[in-house]
Design a protein around this motif. Sequence first.
Motif, mmCIF file in Angstrom:
data_model
loop_
_atom_site.group_PDB
_atom_site.id
_atom_site.type_symbol
_atom_site.label_atom_id
_atom_site.label_comp_id
_atom_site.label_asym_id
_atom_site.label_seq_id
_atom_site.Cartn_x
_atom_site.Cartn_y
_atom_site.Cartn_z
ATOM 1 N N ILE A 258 0.827 -1.209 0.000
ATOM 2 C CA ILE A 258 0.000 0.000 0.000
ATOM 3 C C ILE A 258 0.857 1.254 0.000
ATOM 4 N N GLN A 259 1.955 1.241 0.743
ATOM 5 C CA GLN A 259 2.819 2.417 0.783
ATOM 6 C C GLN A 259 3.472 2.684 -0.563
ATOM 7 N N LEU A 260 3.745 1.617 -1.308
ATOM 8 C CA LEU A 260 4.311 1.801 -2.640
ATOM 9 C C LEU A 260 3.281 2.364 -3.608
ATOM 10 N N ARG A 261 2.033 1.994 -3.431
ATOM 11 C CA ARG A 261 0.967 2.458 -4.312
ATOM 12 C C ARG A 261 0.436 3.834 -3.920
ATOM 13 N N ASP A 262 0.334 4.094 -2.624
ATOM 14 C CA ASP A 262 -0.245 5.346 -2.150
ATOM 15 C C ASP A 262 0.377 5.708 -0.804
ATOM 16 N N PRO A 263 1.527 6.377 -0.811
ATOM 17 C CA PRO A 263 2.196 6.730 0.447
ATOM 18 C C PRO A 263 1.281 7.559 1.343
ATOM 19 N N GLY A 264 1.378 7.293 2.634
ATOM 20 C CA GLY A 264 0.549 8.013 3.594
ATOM 21 C C GLY A 264 0.507 7.258 4.909
ATOM 22 N N PRO A 265 -0.447 7.584 5.768
ATOM 23 C CA PRO A 265 -0.546 6.886 7.055
ATOM 24 C C PRO A 265 -0.721 5.381 6.865
ATOM 25 N N ILE A 266 -0.121 4.605 7.744
ATOM 26 C CA ILE A 266 -0.262 3.149 7.674
ATOM 27 C C ILE A 266 -1.606 2.720 8.212
ATOM 28 N N LYS B 257 -7.588 0.164 11.643
ATOM 29 C CA LYS B 257 -7.626 -0.637 10.422
ATOM 30 C C LYS B 257 -6.383 -0.308 9.603
ATOM 31 N N LEU B 258 -5.973 -1.247 8.784
ATOM 32 C CA LEU B 258 -4.916 -0.957 7.825
ATOM 33 C C LEU B 258 -5.498 -0.054 6.743
ATOM 34 N N ARG B 259 -4.866 1.067 6.496
ATOM 35 C CA ARG B 259 -5.400 1.991 5.493
ATOM 36 C C ARG B 259 -5.306 1.367 4.117
ATOM 37 N N THR B 260 -6.457 1.171 3.487
ATOM 38 C CA THR B 260 -6.512 0.620 2.133
ATOM 39 C C THR B 260 -7.166 1.594 1.154
ATOM 40 N N MET B 261 -7.547 2.766 1.636
ATOM 41 C CA MET B 261 -8.103 3.793 0.761
ATOM 42 C C MET B 261 -7.095 4.915 0.586
ATOM 43 N N ARG B 262 -7.294 5.649 -0.469
ATOM 44 C CA ARG B 262 -6.388 6.760 -0.731
ATOM 45 C C ARG B 262 -6.411 7.739 0.439
ATOM 46 N N ALA B 263 -5.286 8.368 0.674
ATOM 47 C CA ALA B 263 -5.201 9.338 1.760
ATOM 48 C C ALA B 263 -6.252 10.425 1.572
ATOM 49 N N ARG B 264 -6.888 10.805 2.675
ATOM 50 C CA ARG B 264 -7.917 11.843 2.693
ATOM 51 C C ARG B 264 -9.158 11.465 1.884
ATOM 52 N N ALA B 265 -9.455 10.168 1.811
ATOM 53 C CA ALA B 265 -10.667 9.731 1.111
ATOM 54 C C ALA B 265 -11.910 10.212 1.862
ATOM 55 N N ASP B 266 -12.949 10.528 1.123
ATOM 56 C CA ASP B 266 -14.190 11.051 1.688
ATOM 57 C C ASP B 266 -14.982 9.911 2.325
ATOM 58 N N GLU B 267 -15.298 10.032 3.631
ATOM 59 C CA GLU B 267 -16.037 8.987 4.338
ATOM 60 C C GLU B 267 -17.547 9.092 4.145
ATOM 61 N N ASP B 268 -18.019 10.184 3.566
ATOM 62 C CA ASP B 268 -19.460 10.364 3.383
ATOM 63 C C ASP B 268 -20.048 9.326 2.435
ATOM 64 N N HIS B 269 -19.225 8.821 1.514
ATOM 65 C CA HIS B 269 -19.727 7.813 0.581
ATOM 66 C C HIS B 269 -20.245 6.591 1.335
ATOM 67 N N HIS B 270 -19.468 6.128 2.296
ATOM 68 C CA HIS B 270 -19.872 4.934 3.046
ATOM 69 C C HIS B 270 -21.108 5.220 3.895
ATOM 70 N N ARG B 271 -21.145 6.380 4.516
ATOM 71 C CA ARG B 271 -22.290 6.745 5.345
ATOM 72 C C ARG B 271 -23.583 6.746 4.510
ATOM 73 N N VAL C 125 -7.226 2.049 -2.733
ATOM 74 C CA VAL C 125 -5.900 2.017 -3.358
ATOM 75 C C VAL C 125 -5.884 0.904 -4.405
ATOM 76 N N PRO C 126 -5.398 1.171 -5.610
ATOM 77 C CA PRO C 126 -5.361 0.136 -6.649
ATOM 78 C C PRO C 126 -4.671 -1.136 -6.162
ATOM 79 N N GLY C 127 -5.354 -2.259 -6.328
ATOM 80 C CA GLY C 127 -4.803 -3.534 -5.909
ATOM 81 C C GLY C 127 -5.130 -3.930 -4.479
ATOM 82 N N ALA C 128 -5.750 -3.023 -3.708
ATOM 83 C CA ALA C 128 -6.031 -3.310 -2.293
ATOM 84 C C ALA C 128 -7.394 -3.958 -2.072
ATOM 85 N N THR C 129 -8.160 -4.175 -3.132
ATOM 86 C CA THR C 129 -9.479 -4.778 -2.964
ATOM 87 C C THR C 129 -9.383 -6.166 -2.357
#
Length: 313
Positions: free
Chosen positions: A99-107, A125-139, A164-168
């Motif tokens: 994930i860090q190679l694909r989208d650097p940011g918080p672990i 949780k292990l961050r699998t979404m892009r940094a600063r992803a909008d949480e309103d979508h899930h809500r 993050v691409p490949g994190a599905t």
Amino acid sequence: MDNQPPRPSDSAPITSMVGSGPDDGTSKVLHINLVSHASESLTTAANPGDRAQDQAADSCLLSDPPQPLPGWKRSLDVLGALALLVALSPVLGACILFIQLRDPGPILFRQQRIGYRAAPFQMLKLRTMRARADEDHHRNHLRALIASNARLTKLDSIGDQRIVPGATAIRAFGIDELPQLINVLRGDMSLVGPRPCMPYELDCFEERHFQRFRVRPGLTGLWQVSGKNRTTFQQMLELDLRYAQRVRLLHDLGILLRTPAAVIKSAYDARAHQSAAARNTPDTRAETDCESGHPTATEHRFEADASTLARHH
């Protein structure tokens, strides 16, 4: 680690019986006062106007007084969490590197959830979404499923562009949940228990549903091994209540043993659903920036999928 609010102990204070029923007490309920730090933490993090969060912070209405959690359960949690962390640390480490190679940011991704005796805590949780992803979508997605009494399908299964691409696959097999073993060791969670709910889900709770807070939330649970994304929100709550009312060692061991097969089944179902959604809903629009105000392709797929689920339920 972020500073965490102190956890409520198994012997957190409760008030005496209150109510306005007849003298025989049949209509009385227990009013359990949460410690003041829980109320302050939840109120501070709540969205303006979210009355259900204030209700959970102020009181938790149960039909019986909660019993102290059994000692065997805490022992199982500590020993099991330590063993799993050691055994699965290579897998977790490889996923972190990917994930860090694909989208650097918080672990780690930290999210407020509601735990034992309705006290808020920070779930990891292990961050699998892009940094600063909008949480309103899930809500919005979850609220639509609850309103339509549809199955609790994840946004992943209809193509969530925030991932993050490949994190599905990491999410499908629950590897992103492994940091919650730290929550288990800290006493926020248990290996087995109800799913830790988010504050806004309390809007949809009936009074009896608060009985699920008699036990610590779990990394896995009866809901996870009983269909999970094949169930509705109300069915999930019923499974949570069934577990909370009957906590037994053999029951916990059985759920733990059934969890690997349930995870594989859930991942297979998610993959099949994603393939079906891709075939039935052509992606004719490119993703646009959330700030543009225009619906994205993901949102169009979500709306079509939610409508289909609603018609079938």
